[in-house]
Design an enzyme around this catalytic site. Structure first.
Site, PDB file in Angstrom:
ATOM      1  N   ARG A 163       0.858  -1.184   0.000  1.00  0.00           N
ATOM      2  CA  ARG A 163       0.000   0.000   0.000  1.00  0.00           C
ATOM      3  C   ARG A 163       0.894   1.234   0.000  1.00  0.00           C
ATOM      4  O   ARG A 163       2.054   1.180   0.402  1.00  0.00           O
ATOM      5  CB  ARG A 163      -0.901   0.021   1.233  1.00  0.00           C
ATOM      6  CG  ARG A 163      -1.849  -1.172   1.344  1.00  0.00           C
ATOM      7  CD  ARG A 163      -2.664  -1.080   2.632  1.00  0.00           C
ATOM      8  NE  ARG A 163      -3.649  -2.159   2.751  1.00  0.00           N
ATOM      9  CZ  ARG A 163      -3.434  -3.320   3.361  1.00  0.00           C
ATOM     10  NH1 ARG A 163      -2.241  -3.558   3.903  1.00  0.00           N
ATOM     11  NH2 ARG A 163      -4.380  -4.232   3.440  1.00  0.00           N
ATOM     12  N   LYS A 188      -2.025  -1.306   7.474  1.00  0.00           N
ATOM     13  CA  LYS A 188      -3.368  -0.736   7.619  1.00  0.00           C
ATOM     14  C   LYS A 188      -4.223  -1.583   8.552  1.00  0.00           C
ATOM     15  O   LYS A 188      -5.053  -1.062   9.302  1.00  0.00           O
ATOM     16  CB  LYS A 188      -4.020  -0.637   6.241  1.00  0.00           C
ATOM     17  CG  LYS A 188      -5.457  -0.161   6.238  1.00  0.00           C
ATOM     18  CD  LYS A 188      -6.012  -0.145   4.828  1.00  0.00           C
ATOM     19  CE  LYS A 188      -7.478   0.256   4.822  1.00  0.00           C
ATOM     20  NZ  LYS A 188      -8.038   0.261   3.432  1.00  0.00           N
ATOM     21  N   HIS A 260      -2.458   2.542  -5.986  1.00  0.00           N
ATOM     22  CA  HIS A 260      -3.508   1.538  -5.852  1.00  0.00           C
ATOM     23  C   HIS A 260      -3.742   0.798  -7.161  1.00  0.00           C
ATOM     24  O   HIS A 260      -4.115  -0.378  -7.151  1.00  0.00           O
ATOM     25  CB  HIS A 260      -4.804   2.190  -5.368  1.00  0.00           C
ATOM     26  CG  HIS A 260      -5.487   1.388  -4.294  1.00  0.00           C
ATOM     27  ND1 HIS A 260      -4.854   1.017  -3.124  1.00  0.00           N
ATOM     28  CD2 HIS A 260      -6.728   0.853  -4.223  1.00  0.00           C
ATOM     29  CE1 HIS A 260      -5.686   0.317  -2.380  1.00  0.00           C
ATOM     30  NE2 HIS A 260      -6.823   0.177  -3.020  1.00  0.00           N
ATOM     31  N   ARG A 263      -1.277  -1.948  -7.146  1.00  0.00           N
ATOM     32  CA  ARG A 263      -1.658  -2.983  -6.177  1.00  0.00           C
ATOM     33  C   ARG A 263      -2.809  -3.831  -6.728  1.00  0.00           C
ATOM     34  O   ARG A 263      -2.801  -5.058  -6.602  1.00  0.00           O
ATOM     35  CB  ARG A 263      -2.044  -2.317  -4.861  1.00  0.00           C
ATOM     36  CG  ARG A 263      -2.424  -3.288  -3.734  1.00  0.00           C
ATOM     37  CD  ARG A 263      -2.557  -2.504  -2.434  1.00  0.00           C
ATOM     38  NE  ARG A 263      -3.371  -3.194  -1.451  1.00  0.00           N
ATOM     39  CZ  ARG A 263      -2.908  -4.107  -0.596  1.00  0.00           C
ATOM     40  NH1 ARG A 263      -1.630  -4.451  -0.606  1.00  0.00           N
ATOM     41  NH2 ARG A 263      -3.711  -4.678   0.288  1.00  0.00           N
ATOM     42  N   HIS A 285      -4.661  -8.686   3.437  1.00  0.00           N
ATOM     43  CA  HIS A 285      -6.080  -8.518   3.735  1.00  0.00           C
ATOM     44  C   HIS A 285      -6.459  -9.401   4.918  1.00  0.00           C
ATOM     45  O   HIS A 285      -6.108 -10.578   4.946  1.00  0.00           O
ATOM     46  CB  HIS A 285      -6.942  -8.918   2.532  1.00  0.00           C
ATOM     47  CG  HIS A 285      -6.873  -7.953   1.403  1.00  0.00           C
ATOM     48  ND1 HIS A 285      -7.302  -8.252   0.127  1.00  0.00           N
ATOM     49  CD2 HIS A 285      -6.425  -6.673   1.338  1.00  0.00           C
ATOM     50  CE1 HIS A 285      -7.125  -7.215  -0.667  1.00  0.00           C
ATOM     51  NE2 HIS A 285      -6.589  -6.251   0.050  1.00  0.00           N
ATOM     52  N   TYR A 294     -10.662  -9.279  -6.902  1.00  0.00           N
ATOM     53  CA  TYR A 294      -9.691  -9.768  -7.877  1.00  0.00           C
ATOM     54  C   TYR A 294     -10.222 -10.949  -8.679  1.00  0.00           C
ATOM     55  O   TYR A 294      -9.760 -11.208  -9.792  1.00  0.00           O
ATOM     56  CB  TYR A 294      -8.366 -10.093  -7.183  1.00  0.00           C
ATOM     57  CG  TYR A 294      -7.791  -8.866  -6.521  1.00  0.00           C
ATOM     58  CD1 TYR A 294      -7.443  -7.752  -7.290  1.00  0.00           C
ATOM     59  CD2 TYR A 294      -7.655  -8.779  -5.141  1.00  0.00           C
ATOM     60  CE1 TYR A 294      -6.966  -6.597  -6.694  1.00  0.00           C
ATOM     61  CE2 TYR A 294      -7.186  -7.632  -4.540  1.00  0.00           C
ATOM     62  CZ  TYR A 294      -6.843  -6.534  -5.325  1.00  0.00           C
ATOM     63  OH  TYR A 294      -6.394  -5.390  -4.745  1.00  0.00           O
TER      64      TYR A 294
END
Length: 303
Positions: A163, A188, A260, A263, A285, A294
């Site tokens: 990120r 995050k 992003h 990513r 995640h 995805y």
């Protein structure tokens, strides 16, 4: 709907425990405030249905609730709830259901079995770069010191799926060249992870560290940030944005290159050969809900 009152004791106590769990997990102040408020409306809906136990929560009930929520008139203005707010309610309710189920069963994020589909077509569609476009972006980096630095940035954003904030906060000691991995401590999700480097990524990182970064620092510098500017200072958001803008202009792919976007691209590319669970682990995640995009992107771009 902040003025709603709950009367069911089990609902009230469980909601309080849910808020406490969010806090202990390191959620932001806004999440600790907003998620319980969203869940409160869901529990109020259960009360209005004269349901007295959380055991009554099932897929059919959740579907009915979000059908109601998507059509409920707003209190402060005309219209109904936007898809962006519905998505926030979705995240809060899913996390609450998983919290309730985890009290009795060992389940994790994204494993409750409950699905909530939100029509978010009004939001901007997510795009990715194809592999050949990624190659063009890397080739746009020349052999100058700045070009080598830019390639290191791309290697971490795309090759390691970092990120933007993770990249900017990365410290030199978190790059393990012996083991070929990057340790992400400031994540995050508040959970650390180790990301493997391919040989190409490691080569780009080594070239930056030994041939560029060292030359940008004074001999007495104590700078520990991995990414630095030509003046030897820690790279900022604006510095990184300028790099992305420069690469966008150089490649002229018709897609603005962002952190992003890179990513999303690596997530989609990896999912062509990896399970969604492995992609989630790579990207850091905590919930498979975040990674399922995805699957959609893979099908959209590659069939």
């Amino acid at each position: 709907m902040k003025k709603l009152e709950l009367h069911n004791v089990q609902f009230i106590h469980t909601l309080e425990h849910f808020a406490t769990r969010l806090q202990t997990q390191g959620a932001s102040e806004s999440q600790v405030y907003n998620k319980p408020n969203s869940v409160k409306e869901f529990l109020h809906y259960l009360e209005q249905k004269e349901l007295t136990s959380l055991d009554a929560i099932n897929q059919k009930l959740v579907n009915q609730y979000f059908e109601y929520l998507s059509n409920r008139p707003l209190q402060t203005k005309e219209g109904t709830m936007s898809s962006a707010y519905l998505l926030k309610h979705r995240e809060a309710v899913l996390r609450f259901i998983e919290f309730v189920m985890s009290q009795e069963n060992a389940i994790g994020h994204g494993q409750s079995g409950i699905q909530i589909r939100i029509d978010n077509t009004e939001t901007n569609p997510i795009t990715i770069l194809l592999e050949e476009e990624i190659e063009q972006v890397f080739n746009a980096c020349d052999t100058s010191l700045l070009g080598i630095s830019d390639k290191a940035v791309l290697s971490l954003l795309y090759g390691c799926g970092l990120r933007r904030k993770e990249l900017l906060q990365l410290e030199v000691h978190e790059i393990d060249l012996n083991k070929g991995r990057v340790h992400i401590d400031k994540s995050k999700t508040k959970y650390a992870r180790d990301v493997p480097m391919t040989k190409a990524v490691q080569q780009n990182i080594e070239e930056y560290l030994f041939n560029v970064r060292n030359n940008m620092l004074d001999s007495y510098s104590e700078q520990t940030s991995f990414l630095i500017t030509q003046r030897g200072t820690e790279m900022s958001n604006s510095n990184l944005a300028k790099i992305m803008e420069k690469l966008s202009q150089k490649t002229n792919l018709g897609k603005p290159i962002t952190c992003h976007l890179l990513r999303h691209s690596i997530g989609t590319h990896l999912h062509r050969n990896m399970t969604i669970e492995d992609v989630a682990k790579f990207l850091g995640h905590r919930s498979l809900d975040s990674t399922m995009i995805y699957t959609h992107l893979k099908n959209e771009y590659y069939g």
